[in-house]
Design a protein around this motif. Sequence first.
Motif, short mmCIF file in Angstrom:
data_model
loop_
_atom_site.label_atom_id
_atom_site.label_comp_id
_atom_site.label_asym_id
_atom_site.label_seq_id
_atom_site.Cartn_x
_atom_site.Cartn_y
_atom_site.Cartn_z
N ARG A 1 0.83 -1.21 0.00
CA ARG A 1 0.00 0.00 0.00
C ARG A 1 0.86 1.26 0.00
O ARG A 1 1.74 1.41 0.85
N VAL B 1 3.27 2.31 -1.69
CA VAL B 1 4.66 2.33 -2.18
C VAL B 1 4.68 2.11 -3.70
O VAL B 1 3.72 1.63 -4.28
N SER C 1 6.75 -2.42 -4.66
CA SER C 1 5.71 -3.44 -4.49
C SER C 1 6.18 -4.78 -5.07
O SER C 1 5.91 -5.84 -4.49
N ASP D 1 -4.23 5.99 3.43
CA ASP D 1 -4.61 4.65 3.92
C ASP D 1 -3.39 3.76 4.13
O ASP D 1 -3.55 2.55 4.35
P1 B16 Z 1 1.09 2.05 -10.11
P2 B16 Z 1 -1.59 5.36 -3.70
C1 B16 Z 1 -0.25 3.32 -4.79
O1 B16 Z 1 -1.33 4.23 -4.83
C2 B16 Z 1 -0.73 1.93 -4.40
O2 B16 Z 1 -1.28 1.95 -3.08
C3 B16 Z 1 0.41 0.95 -4.45
O3 B16 Z 1 -0.03 -0.35 -4.10
C4 B16 Z 1 1.01 0.97 -5.86
O4 B16 Z 1 2.14 0.10 -5.92
C5 B16 Z 1 1.43 2.40 -6.22
O5 B16 Z 1 0.30 3.27 -6.11
C6 B16 Z 1 1.97 2.48 -7.63
O6 B16 Z 1 0.90 2.26 -8.54
O7 B16 Z 1 1.67 0.70 -10.32
O8 B16 Z 1 -0.32 2.21 -10.66
O9 B16 Z 1 2.01 3.16 -10.59
O10 B16 Z 1 -2.08 4.64 -2.49
O11 B16 Z 1 -0.29 6.11 -3.47
O12 B16 Z 1 -2.65 6.22 -4.33
#
Ligand code: B16
Length: 215
Positions: free
Chosen positions: A45, A47, A52, A170
């Motif tokens: 979450r 990151v 991730s 969150d």
């Molecule tokens: P992407 P936030 C984050 O969104 C997610 O919580 C996280 O799980 C994800 O790895 C990260 O965005 C990158 O997302 O792969 O779409 O670039 O909670 O910061 O809004």
Amino acid sequence: MVKAVIFDLDGVLVTTDELHFAAWKTLAERIGIKNFTRADNARQRGVSRMASLEVVLEKSDREFSDEEKTALAEEKNKMYVESLSALSRSDVLPGAFEFIEYIKSKGIKAAVGSASKNTPLILEKTGLADKFDAVSCGLDTVRSKPDPEVFLTAAKKLGVDPCRCAVIEDSNAGIEAAKAGGMYAVAVGAAEHAPKADISVGSLESLYKAMDIFA
Ligand code: B16
Ligand code: MG
């Protein structure tokens, strides 16, 4: 007094957290990891995509080159973006539209501060795109939460001093990022018990309802 609210996206404004989990789990299984759990996903979450991926690869007994890691991250993102095609206004979390309207009616600015590089697509698909005074996301930054870069960039775009910004998050990493940036930190949902949060609420909806009582 707070002059701007910076909203995290995934898990605060929209329900994309389940879609991230499904795509990472599919990838994990494809590379032979059978025990990728929700507890692992909780550490993803807030990151970045590459951070991730490391959470997934920790569960593998093999080593991966940088090229392989890049390919795996792209593979997961392709699955994730495909699952976003069904995203709509109904995926916006309860209370989000109302809370944004409420703060605007008080003259408080609204921004997004998200690690996701898919932020523009998600905002467009959910009808949130025209609701914000500024958007800062993974496309604007090089450092991942808990580094405060994404929130400081949002504050800069808004023209508001960081100490006048409140962040709604969150994730524990996001709460730490907000505090590192000198901002007020509101923990919601999965971050409800984040130790560094200034206040914690179960959801954006309960925060909105609490505001409404005193309006
Ligand atoms: P992407 P936030 C984050 O969104 C997610 O919580 C996280 O799980 C994800 O790895 C990260 O965005 C990158 O997302 O792969 O779409 O670039 O909670 O910061 O809004
Ligand atoms: Mg989040």
